[in-house]
Design an enzyme around this catalytic site. Sequence first.
Site, mmCIF file in Angstrom:
data_model
loop_
_atom_site.group_PDB
_atom_site.id
_atom_site.type_symbol
_atom_site.label_atom_id
_atom_site.label_comp_id
_atom_site.label_asym_id
_atom_site.label_seq_id
_atom_site.Cartn_x
_atom_site.Cartn_y
_atom_site.Cartn_z
ATOM 1 N N GLU A 1 0.828 -1.219 0.000
ATOM 2 C CA GLU A 1 0.000 0.000 0.000
ATOM 3 C C GLU A 1 0.862 1.270 0.000
ATOM 4 O O GLU A 1 0.534 2.230 -0.681
ATOM 5 C CB GLU A 1 -0.972 -0.033 1.188
ATOM 6 C CG GLU A 1 -2.071 -1.089 0.963
ATOM 7 C CD GLU A 1 -2.952 -1.322 2.181
ATOM 8 O OE1 GLU A 1 -2.399 -1.579 3.262
ATOM 9 O OE2 GLU A 1 -4.188 -1.232 2.042
ATOM 10 N N GLU B 1 -3.698 -9.681 3.765
ATOM 11 C CA GLU B 1 -4.443 -9.394 4.998
ATOM 12 C C GLU B 1 -5.490 -10.459 5.309
ATOM 13 O O GLU B 1 -5.717 -10.811 6.468
ATOM 14 C CB GLU B 1 -5.127 -8.019 4.897
ATOM 15 C CG GLU B 1 -4.202 -6.829 5.036
ATOM 16 C CD GLU B 1 -3.526 -6.397 3.740
ATOM 17 O OE1 GLU B 1 -3.537 -7.177 2.768
ATOM 18 O OE2 GLU B 1 -2.980 -5.281 3.708
HETATM 19 C C1 3H9 Z 1 -1.572 -5.006 6.988
HETATM 20 O O1 3H9 Z 1 -0.602 -4.643 6.404
HETATM 21 C C2 3H9 Z 1 -2.805 -4.176 7.178
HETATM 22 C C3 3H9 Z 1 -2.858 -2.933 6.330
HETATM 23 O O2 3H9 Z 1 -3.481 -3.186 5.102
HETATM 24 C C4 3H9 Z 1 -3.664 -1.859 6.972
HETATM 25 C C5 3H9 Z 1 -3.245 -1.410 8.322
HETATM 26 C C6 3H9 Z 1 -4.053 -0.289 8.840
HETATM 27 N N1 3H9 Z 1 4.195 -7.588 11.793
HETATM 28 O O3 3H9 Z 1 7.549 -15.293 8.781
HETATM 29 P P1 3H9 Z 1 8.938 -15.114 9.295
HETATM 30 C C7 3H9 Z 1 7.691 -11.331 12.234
HETATM 31 S S1 3H9 Z 1 -1.633 -6.509 7.720
HETATM 32 C C8 3H9 Z 1 4.934 -7.959 12.854
HETATM 33 O O4 3H9 Z 1 9.475 -16.123 10.198
HETATM 34 P P2 3H9 Z 1 9.895 -15.368 6.596
HETATM 35 C C9 3H9 Z 1 7.394 -12.793 12.470
HETATM 36 O O5 3H9 Z 1 6.474 -12.952 13.513
HETATM 37 C C10 3H9 Z 1 -0.031 -7.219 7.427
HETATM 38 N N2 3H9 Z 1 5.806 -8.981 12.838
HETATM 39 O O6 3H9 Z 1 9.974 -14.859 8.097
HETATM 40 C C11 3H9 Z 1 8.769 -13.326 12.821
HETATM 41 O O7 3H9 Z 1 9.023 -12.957 14.153
HETATM 42 P P3 3H9 Z 1 9.934 -13.867 15.083
HETATM 43 C C12 3H9 Z 1 0.094 -7.741 6.061
HETATM 44 C C13 3H9 Z 1 5.936 -9.644 11.682
HETATM 45 O O8 3H9 Z 1 11.094 -14.844 5.936
HETATM 46 C C14 3H9 Z 1 9.687 -12.499 11.922
HETATM 47 O O9 3H9 Z 1 8.936 -11.326 11.556
HETATM 48 N N3 3H9 Z 1 1.326 -8.489 5.948
HETATM 49 C C15 3H9 Z 1 5.200 -9.309 10.549
HETATM 50 O O10 3H9 Z 1 9.597 -16.811 6.563
HETATM 51 C C16 3H9 Z 1 10.118 -13.200 10.666
HETATM 52 O O11 3H9 Z 1 8.962 -13.680 9.999
HETATM 53 C C17 3H9 Z 1 1.414 -9.773 6.251
HETATM 54 O O12 3H9 Z 1 0.455 -10.409 6.609
HETATM 55 C C18 3H9 Z 1 4.299 -8.226 10.625
HETATM 56 N N4 3H9 Z 1 3.565 -7.821 9.564
HETATM 57 O O13 3H9 Z 1 8.606 -14.667 5.970
HETATM 58 C C19 3H9 Z 1 2.775 -10.399 6.111
HETATM 59 N N5 3H9 Z 1 5.536 -10.155 9.545
HETATM 60 O O14 3H9 Z 1 11.302 -13.859 14.459
HETATM 61 C C20 3H9 Z 1 3.009 -11.387 7.192
HETATM 62 C C21 3H9 Z 1 6.465 -10.995 10.051
HETATM 63 O O15 3H9 Z 1 9.849 -13.231 16.416
HETATM 64 N N6 3H9 Z 1 4.345 -11.904 7.144
HETATM 65 N N7 3H9 Z 1 6.711 -10.690 11.340
HETATM 66 O O16 3H9 Z 1 9.303 -15.220 15.042
HETATM 67 C C22 3H9 Z 1 4.737 -12.878 6.322
HETATM 68 O O17 3H9 Z 1 3.993 -13.356 5.488
HETATM 69 C C23 3H9 Z 1 6.125 -13.397 6.468
HETATM 70 O O18 3H9 Z 1 6.572 -13.053 7.752
HETATM 71 C C24 3H9 Z 1 7.149 -12.835 5.445
HETATM 72 C C25 3H9 Z 1 8.575 -13.289 5.832
HETATM 73 C C26 3H9 Z 1 6.788 -13.380 4.058
HETATM 74 C C27 3H9 Z 1 7.130 -11.337 5.417
#
Ligand code: 3H9
Length: 704
Positions: free
Chosen positions: A105, A125
């Site tokens: 975004e 999301e």
């Molecule tokens: C959003 O954006 C809403 C908006 O539209 C509007 C808002 C108003 N936040 O998965 P990993 C942490 S909703 C906080 O193991 P990978 C995760 O917990 C969001 N923490 O790595 C982990 O922590 P820890 C939309 C986050 O390389 C560490 O980062 N976005 C977030 O296998 C490493 O993550 C998503 O839904 C976060 N957003 O994969 C994306 N993301 O080391 C969600 C990750 O303590 N994330 N962490 O265990 C993912 O899909 C995967 O984490 C990603 C990396 C592909 C990014």
Amino acid sequence: MSEQVTLTRDGEIAVVTVNNPPVNALGTAVRQGLVAAMEQIDADDAIKAAIIIGEGRTYPAGADIREFGKPPQPPALFEVCTRIEETTKPVIAAIHGTALGGGLEISLGAHYRIADPKGRVGLPEVLIGVMPGAGGTIRLPRIAGIGKALDIMVSGRQVGAPEALELGILDRLAETDLLDDAKTFARELIAEGAGPRKTSDRTEGLGTEEENATALQAARDGIVKKARGLYAPAKMVDSMEYSLSHSLHDASIFERDAFMSCLGTPQQQGLNHAFFAERASAKVPENGRAQPRPLNKIGVIGGGTMGAGITVAALNAGLEVTMVERNAEAIANGQKNVEKVYDRDVTKGRKTEAQKTAIMDRYTPSTNYTDLSDADLIIEAVFENMDVKREVFSTLDKVAKPGAVLASNTSYLNIDEIASATARPESVIGLHFFSPANIMRLLEIVIPTKAADDAIATGFALAKAMKKVPVRAGLCDGFIGNRILAKYMSAAAFMVEDGASPYAIDAALVKFGYPMGIHAMGDLAGLDIGWSNRKNNAAKRNNQDRYNGTIADRICENGWFGQKTGKGWYVYAEGDRRGTPNPDIDAIIASARADLGITPRDFSEEEVIRRYLAAMVNEGARVLEEGIALKPSDIDVTFLFGYGFPRYRGGPMKYADMYGLDNLLTDLREFEKEDPRFWKPAQLLIDMVERGESFDDLNKRAMA
Ligand code: 3H9
């Protein structure tokens, strides 16, 4: 700007770098920093263009999910995106890694986008129970079109950079270095005098009013099917529709409100829990204490369905695999089972013939155990029989190199006993894969008494390489998953004996969110497996326990084992995998009830679920009490990834927290009156209710 956002200059170009490891989530300080950067860019006449880029492994991967549910801090993310868009100099998003959710975004708020060819974008999301809340439903359709934008949002899939370029989401792909190429892009824009290009003003993805209305209606019609019980997708369509006839400001407020209405709902809580539970399951003490042993060459004993599935999973992880079978015919079949998977990939266009050949080059078939002498890890996937397994392990002990990890894929047997067939029990672990092993993501890593930390850490390293979700399980009959499964299968069997229709139970489970009911699942797995287990365990059975196999035994006695025989609880016409109720089952059930002296009674859908879940969670509590699972979220992960538990409910233990542990205990006390042995509440549950604790409290304690 802030500690997490810096602004540097390269001549006329400002480079705004987000540095908030690990994934540059858009927490409060990042949002504030981005706004401050845009203010400075506008205020400084020497700056003619700007680039937003992420430090480390990725462009921002979204809003900071950990802030959900806390009081919102300004600026809101949609305001940040709009502020970027309003910047008076051209702003370029330079994307690498994953620009997801709020990350995409803010790049749509930017005026131009360039990405590393391996970069990915998406609006996932929906996977955590919310919808885009910072302009995703407003800006994406304007360039990618309504249909494509909804496809991306409803599926939550990650779109590779080349596809994103084709869809118009990106303007170009980087050819050398992302930042250098972004700067070249910026210089070109400056030279051309190209100003900001607001995505919210663009319309090339949209059609006429009529075409847009048709696309939205088609989306609504399709969404119910695709959304499988989720409510965010319908809200996305509403928000998109609203944005087509309202100002950016009003549409942003509408979208933001829709986003906020998802927060705090049971679905969002369930999915959010599932997200973090999945990541917490690999955090085990052994990983902190030891490094994994080397892991390049794998041995697999057995080329049946399981052995071949494990082999494919290992090959896909880039490992070398030697598969051993007992004779030429068996190994030829094993190889065929592996090749079948890749042939299918080729037919479906998922792989080229050359890719298949390259993968198969890492596969060695053998009938000789000595070919495993250089393997780092050997996984046994032979017949589920203690004597057979002990013999295999005793042979492996002789041929495997010192330090090799020896793993059993047993789903029930005592691995201590298997390990005692070797002189190196410290190197023996359990690796319980789920069928089909190349597809199912759950891997129970079972810890025998003498296993060394580094052997266990190697199991976790294998799971990571295979992109599996590992769960640490202690030793007991059935480990975490199958032990709990046995309990709720019994609860279902007793309900059928007492008056419930198996088809009504299945329907209730599907309505609850399962992909299929327990009886349909039994037909798929093969009813003969349970039948044979019941026969094998007959001598061990305590006569005071209610027997759960009366009806299932009678079905099997007819030779009806489910899908493989065309008949089980359901009947399956040729090529039909859904089946229709078997018309002979009613009579079998009626005669069993008569023999057991049961007068059937009605079960409401609600009671079916209450009993099913109470049996599941009560046994889950016992599994925790005995230390078989380290934390409740590991049980959730087991059932989400191995047993079809609906993800939006977070897993059985999360469900129990939301249902209320006191309510669950009340249910158990009520059921206990009719069968005190089966329904006896776990002491842990009683204690937790007394202390007013939830399973989430135990999760937090375990992770502290
Ligand atoms: C959003 O954006 C809403 C908006 O539209 C509007 C808002 C108003 N936040 O998965 P990993 C942490 S909703 C906080 O193991 P990978 C995760 O917990 C969001 N923490 O790595 C982990 O922590 P820890 C939309 C986050 O390389 C560490 O980062 N976005 C977030 O296998 C490493 O993550 C998503 O839904 C976060 N957003 O994969 C994306 N993301 O080391 C969600 C990750 O303590 N994330 N962490 O265990 C993912 O899909 C995967 O984490 C990603 C990396 C592909 C990014």
